[in-house]
Structures are given as structure tokens and as C-alpha cells.
Design a protein around this motif. Structure first.
Motif, PDB file in Angstrom:
ATOM      1  N   ARG A 160       2.678  33.171 -27.064  1.00 30.36           N
ATOM      2  CA  ARG A 160       4.002  32.904 -27.222  1.00 30.36           C
ATOM      3  C   ARG A 160       4.425  31.852 -26.397  1.00 30.36           C
ATOM      4  O   ARG A 160       5.093  30.888 -26.631  1.00 30.36           O
ATOM      5  N   PRO A 161       4.075  31.762 -24.872  1.00 31.66           N
ATOM      6  CA  PRO A 161       4.680  30.724 -23.913  1.00 31.66           C
ATOM      7  C   PRO A 161       4.167  29.397 -24.655  1.00 31.66           C
ATOM      8  O   PRO A 161       4.967  28.293 -24.380  1.00 31.66           O
ATOM      9  N   PHE A 162       3.067  29.245 -25.011  1.00 30.37           N
ATOM     10  CA  PHE A 162       2.383  27.881 -25.685  1.00 30.37           C
ATOM     11  C   PHE A 162       3.264  27.380 -26.734  1.00 30.37           C
ATOM     12  O   PHE A 162       3.517  26.385 -26.994  1.00 30.37           O
ATOM     13  N   ARG A 163       3.709  28.581 -27.765  1.00 30.09           N
ATOM     14  CA  ARG A 163       4.102  28.204 -28.971  1.00 30.09           C
ATOM     15  C   ARG A 163       5.827  27.642 -28.380  1.00 30.09           C
ATOM     16  O   ARG A 163       6.511  27.009 -29.192  1.00 30.09           O
ATOM     17  N   GLU A 164       5.984  28.149 -27.473  1.00 26.31           N
ATOM     18  CA  GLU A 164       7.470  27.758 -27.097  1.00 26.31           C
ATOM     19  C   GLU A 164       7.599  26.706 -26.182  1.00 26.31           C
ATOM     20  O   GLU A 164       8.682  26.257 -25.893  1.00 26.31           O
ATOM     21  N   SER A 165       6.544  25.755 -26.096  1.00 28.75           N
ATOM     22  CA  SER A 165       6.558  24.512 -25.436  1.00 28.75           C
ATOM     23  C   SER A 165       6.375  23.536 -26.100  1.00 28.75           C
ATOM     24  O   SER A 165       5.993  23.661 -27.421  1.00 28.75           O
ATOM     25  N   PRO A 166       6.819  22.387 -25.807  1.00 25.57           N
ATOM     26  CA  PRO A 166       6.894  21.309 -26.575  1.00 25.57           C
ATOM     27  C   PRO A 166       5.471  20.710 -27.074  1.00 25.57           C
ATOM     28  O   PRO A 166       5.237  20.139 -28.269  1.00 25.57           O
ATOM     29  N   GLU A 167       4.187  21.309 -26.303  1.00 26.92           N
ATOM     30  CA  GLU A 167       2.919  20.914 -26.850  1.00 26.92           C
ATOM     31  C   GLU A 167       2.793  21.247 -28.123  1.00 26.92           C
ATOM     32  O   GLU A 167       1.740  20.961 -28.877  1.00 26.92           O
ATOM     33  N   ILE A 168       3.244  22.601 -28.666  1.00 29.58           N
ATOM     34  CA  ILE A 168       3.012  23.149 -30.031  1.00 29.58           C
ATOM     35  C   ILE A 168       3.124  21.976 -30.982  1.00 29.58           C
ATOM     36  O   ILE A 168       2.325  22.257 -32.185  1.00 29.58           O
ATOM     37  N   GLU A 169       4.115  21.234 -30.905  1.00 30.38           N
ATOM     38  CA  GLU A 169       4.292  20.061 -32.186  1.00 30.38           C
ATOM     39  C   GLU A 169       3.012  19.326 -32.437  1.00 30.38           C
ATOM     40  O   GLU A 169       2.829  19.029 -33.553  1.00 30.38           O
ATOM     41  N   ARG A 170       2.197  18.809 -31.334  1.00 29.29           N
ATOM     42  CA  ARG A 170       1.004  18.317 -31.529  1.00 29.29           C
ATOM     43  C   ARG A 170       0.053  19.025 -32.601  1.00 29.29           C
ATOM     44  O   ARG A 170      -0.501  18.507 -33.352  1.00 29.29           O
ATOM     45  N   TRP A 171      -0.246  20.332 -32.279  1.00 29.80           N
ATOM     46  CA  TRP A 171      -1.071  20.938 -32.933  1.00 29.80           C
ATOM     47  C   TRP A 171      -0.687  21.579 -34.351  1.00 29.80           C
ATOM     48  O   TRP A 171      -1.343  21.687 -35.248  1.00 29.80           O
ATOM     49  N   ARG A 172       0.757  21.630 -34.625  1.00 32.08           N
ATOM     50  CA  ARG A 172       1.388  21.844 -35.798  1.00 32.08           C
ATOM     51  C   ARG A 172       1.060  20.777 -36.664  1.00 32.08           C
ATOM     52  O   ARG A 172       0.815  21.029 -37.875  1.00 32.08           O
ATOM     53  N   ALA A 173       1.374  19.548 -36.266  1.00 25.10           N
ATOM     54  CA  ALA A 173       1.317  18.305 -36.880  1.00 25.10           C
ATOM     55  C   ALA A 173      -0.354  18.408 -37.234  1.00 25.10           C
ATOM     56  O   ALA A 173      -0.540  17.609 -38.368  1.00 25.10           O
ATOM     57  N   LEU A 174      -1.176  18.412 -36.436  1.00 24.23           N
ATOM     58  CA  LEU A 174      -2.646  18.301 -36.822  1.00 24.23           C
ATOM     59  C   LEU A 174      -2.875  19.130 -37.738  1.00 24.23           C
ATOM     60  O   LEU A 174      -3.845  18.868 -38.848  1.00 24.23           O
ATOM     61  N   PHE A 175      -2.812  20.482 -37.823  1.00 26.36           N
ATOM     62  CA  PHE A 175      -2.888  21.471 -38.798  1.00 26.36           C
ATOM     63  C   PHE A 175      -2.285  20.866 -40.136  1.00 26.36           C
ATOM     64  O   PHE A 175      -2.939  20.979 -41.163  1.00 26.36           O
ATOM     65  N   LEU A 176      -0.969  20.578 -40.016  1.00 26.30           N
ATOM     66  CA  LEU A 176      -0.332  20.042 -41.585  1.00 26.30           C
ATOM     67  C   LEU A 176      -1.207  18.807 -41.984  1.00 26.30           C
ATOM     68  O   LEU A 176      -0.840  18.438 -43.222  1.00 26.30           O
ATOM     69  N   SER A 177      -1.792  17.907 -41.253  1.00 31.52           N
ATOM     70  CA  SER A 177      -2.464  17.034 -41.626  1.00 31.52           C
ATOM     71  C   SER A 177      -3.826  16.962 -42.242  1.00 31.52           C
ATOM     72  O   SER A 177      -4.414  16.008 -42.754  1.00 31.52           O
ATOM     73  N   THR A 178      -4.201  18.279 -42.104  1.00 28.18           N
ATOM     74  CA  THR A 178      -5.334  18.805 -42.900  1.00 28.18           C
ATOM     75  C   THR A 178      -5.584  18.535 -44.276  1.00 28.18           C
ATOM     76  O   THR A 178      -4.573  18.991 -44.720  1.00 28.18           O
ATOM     77  N   PRO A 179      -6.518  17.888 -44.688  1.00 27.12           N
ATOM     78  CA  PRO A 179      -6.471  17.605 -46.486  1.00 27.12           C
ATOM     79  C   PRO A 179      -6.354  19.300 -47.080  1.00 27.12           C
ATOM     80  O   PRO A 179      -7.313  20.105 -46.974  1.00 27.12           O
ATOM     81  N   PRO A 180      -5.735  19.568 -47.666  1.00 31.10           N
ATOM     82  CA  PRO A 180      -5.651  20.765 -48.413  1.00 31.10           C
ATOM     83  C   PRO A 180      -6.932  21.084 -49.020  1.00 31.10           C
ATOM     84  O   PRO A 180      -7.390  22.270 -48.911  1.00 31.10           O
ATOM     85  N   GLU A 181      -7.389  20.191 -49.758  1.00 32.16           N
ATOM     86  CA  GLU A 181      -8.828  20.249 -50.504  1.00 32.16           C
ATOM     87  C   GLU A 181      -9.736  20.825 -49.376  1.00 32.16           C
ATOM     88  O   GLU A 181     -10.786  21.745 -49.676  1.00 32.16           O
ATOM     89  N   GLY A 182      -9.986  20.243 -48.158  1.00 36.25           N
ATOM     90  CA  GLY A 182     -10.975  20.450 -47.234  1.00 36.25           C
ATOM     91  C   GLY A 182     -10.560  21.696 -46.561  1.00 36.25           C
ATOM     92  O   GLY A 182     -11.461  22.636 -46.449  1.00 36.25           O
ATOM     93  N   TYR A 183      -9.408  22.254 -46.489  1.00 37.35           N
ATOM     94  CA  TYR A 183      -9.078  23.480 -46.085  1.00 37.35           C
ATOM     95  C   TYR A 183      -9.414  24.596 -46.744  1.00 37.35           C
ATOM     96  O   TYR A 183     -10.096  25.553 -46.666  1.00 37.35           O
ATOM     97  N   ILE A 184      -9.307  24.378 -48.197  1.00 40.30           N
ATOM     98  CA  ILE A 184      -9.528  25.432 -49.083  1.00 40.30           C
ATOM     99  C   ILE A 184     -10.988  25.489 -49.127  1.00 40.30           C
ATOM    100  O   ILE A 184     -11.633  26.603 -49.390  1.00 40.30           O
ATOM    101  N   GLY A 185     -11.747  24.384 -49.263  1.00 35.30           N
ATOM    102  CA  GLY A 185     -13.010  24.259 -49.299  1.00 35.30           C
ATOM    103  C   GLY A 185     -13.651  25.321 -48.307  1.00 35.30           C
ATOM    104  O   GLY A 185     -14.714  26.122 -48.301  1.00 35.30           O
ATOM    105  N   CYS A 186     -13.451  25.173 -47.072  1.00 35.55           N
ATOM    106  CA  CYS A 186     -13.964  25.942 -45.801  1.00 35.55           C
ATOM    107  C   CYS A 186     -13.457  27.429 -45.792  1.00 35.55           C
ATOM    108  O   CYS A 186     -14.213  28.193 -45.350  1.00 35.55           O
ATOM    109  N   CYS A 187     -12.078  27.440 -46.258  1.00 36.71           N
ATOM    110  CA  CYS A 187     -11.805  29.015 -46.315  1.00 36.71           C
ATOM    111  C   CYS A 187     -12.977  29.667 -47.450  1.00 36.71           C
ATOM    112  O   CYS A 187     -13.028  30.898 -47.176  1.00 36.71           O
TER     113      CYS A 187
END
Length: 266
Positions: A160-187
Motif C-alpha cells: 500500500r505505501p508504494f501504491r500511494e507514492s508517485p513511483e507507482i505511475e511508472r510501473w502502472r504505465a509499464l504494465f499498460l504498455s505490455t502488448p495484450p497479445e504477449g500478455y495473453i500468450g504468457c497467461c
């Protein structure tokens, strides 16, 4: 630092080498988690011994690697890791795998004794989740994209403390930049994988690392898998989630360095 692009079948794999520029040097290979790229290790690397050769790569469908059509098989992800290691002359390495990267590490250790000297199973397991759970996640991505998962994923990934810090935006953006096809493939690859039997047959130095706030692979699950390997060690990091190398890179590097020292690597 050097960047590499390795062709393996239908996939072009992006890899990076840092540290000592010598394939005969003591080597550590990093395999990252679902929905991330090799940058999750950025803050750990400067805190490791400077005598190491460090190899990182983006699995297919992620980061700067290409995105073949889904679904993927775990065997293919493991053979991708083999291809990277063979192309870069990685031998007798310590393989650090996080989440799906830890599953890949287990498979690589079973298959290629010449490549893997020891493994670090970080926030991972021999079997993660159920097929129904992964099918549900795949369906969500197909209908809503990664936006439909991002909030829940951030809760599993970070405290929770990390999620409430400004740093979370970098990792949120990284996740959202993952190609959906690649994410589905690995799932799909994770959903069909159960490595309890092969991992229990391993006989090599093994360290398990878990995060107390990990909502994806809880500590008991990580410990259960680590305990499959006789003589293994287990470390619980307090106050971190599924990606402790991001939340507490200094503490994470200390655990890795102690393990490397214990096994005389380097």
C-alpha cells in the motif's frame, strides 16, 4: 553494456549484458515477471558485486522482444531462454527468476545443467493459479484490454505505501504498455504449467524469496516450492509485494549477494 537481438523461431528476443564483458566471468541471468520488462532489475544491478557478468532479456510478447501470436507454451518460453543463453555463451550461471520468470528458471534448470548452476525462485511457484483463473484473466484482456486488470494487478504487485507514492505511475504505465497479445500468450503458458515433479527432482543451490504483501504468489506458496529442493534456503521480505526488486532493491540485492557468496559465485 551491450544490447542483443536473438532470433529464435518466430520470435526476436531482446537481451542486454552488463558488468564484466567476458563470457567466462561469473554470470547471473535475470528473468522478469508477467507484464513487465527487464527494467525491473535496474536498481538492483548497481548494488551487486562488480565482478559479475549480468544478462537480462525480455521474454516473447514483452518489452523490446517481438510479439508472436498467442497462445504460448511454457516449453517455448524456456527454449527462448536457452536460445538467449546459447547466443550469449551463458554457462554455469545463477538464474534469478521472478513470477513467470521463476517458472522459466525451474524449467531451464531441469533441462540445461550446463547453463544453470543455481537458482533464485523469487515470488514464484511450481504452479501458479488455476486454469480457470487464467482463462478468466485472458477473457478480461480480450474484452477490456489491460485497463481491465491494472488496478487489481497493482494491488498484487506492490504494498500500500508504494501504491500511494508517485513511483507507482511508472510501473502502472509499464504494465499498460505490455502488448495484450504477449500478455495473453504468457497467461496461457502459466495456466498449463505444473512443475512440482520436475522441480522436486532438482539438486542444486536454491534460494526462495517471498514478499509479505504479495497478492500473486503468497509467502506460503513460494516456500512450498522452495522446499521441494533439498538444502534450499528461504527468505521473507517484509513490507513488499510481488516485485520486491522494485520496492526494496537494496535489501533484495543484499539477499542475492549473500546467496552468491554462500555458493562462491563469484
Amino acid at each position: 553494456m551491450a544490447e542483443h537481438r536473438i532470433q529464435h523461431g518466430e520470435a526476436t528476443l531482446f537481451a542486454r549484458t552488463d558488468g564484466v564483458d567476458d563470457p567466462t566471468a561469473p554470470t547471473i541471468l535475470f528473468a522478469n515477471s508477467l507484464g513487465t520488462d527487464l527494467s525491473i532489475w535496474d536498481d538492483v544491478l548497481p548494488r551487486l558485486p562488480d565482478s559479475l557478468r549480468i544478462v537480462r532479456f525480455d521474454k516473447r510478447g514483452h518489452g523490446r522482444s517481438s510479439v508472436p501470436p498467442a497462445p504460448y507454451a511454457m516449453g517455448k518460453l524456456i527454449s527462448d531462454a536457452e536460445a538467449v543463453c546459447d547466443a550469449l555463451e551463458v554457462r554455469d550461471a545463477v538464474v534469478v527468476g521472478l513470477s513467470i520468470g521463476g517458472i522459466i528458471a525451474q524449467g531451464l534448470a531441469v533441462k540445461r545443467h550446463d547453463i544453470v548452476r543455481a537458482i533464485v525462485l523469487s515470488n514464484t511457484a511450481a504452479k501458479i493459479g488455476t486454469r480457470a483463473t487464467w482463462d478468466e484473466r485472458i477473457a478480461t484482456v480480450r474484452t477490456q484490454g489491460l485497463d481491465g486488470l491494472v488496478d487489481a494487478v497493482m494491488e498484487r504487485w506492490f504494498s500500500r505505501p508504494f501504491r500511494e507514492s508517485p513511483e507507482i505511475e511508472r510501473w502502472r504505465a509499464l504494465f499498460l504498455s505490455t502488448p495484450p497479445e504477449g500478455y495473453i500468450g504468457c497467461c496461457a503458458a502459466i495456466s498449463h504449467t505444473d512443475f512440482y515433479t520436475p522441480t522436486a527432482a532438482l539438486r542444486l543451490p536454491t534460494l526462495g524469496i517471498a514478499g509479505s504483501e504479495d497478492g500473486a504468489t503468497p509467502p506460503d506458496l513460494v516456500r512450498e516450492t522452495t522446499d521441494l529442493v533439498p538444502g534450499s534456503k528461504f527468505e521473507l521480505m517484509r513490507g513488499v509485494g510481488h516485485i520486491p526488486c522494485v520496492e526494496q532493491p537494496e535489501a533484495y540485492a543484499r539477499l542475492l549477494t549473500r546467496f552468491l557468496t554462500d555458493i562462491a559465485h563469484p
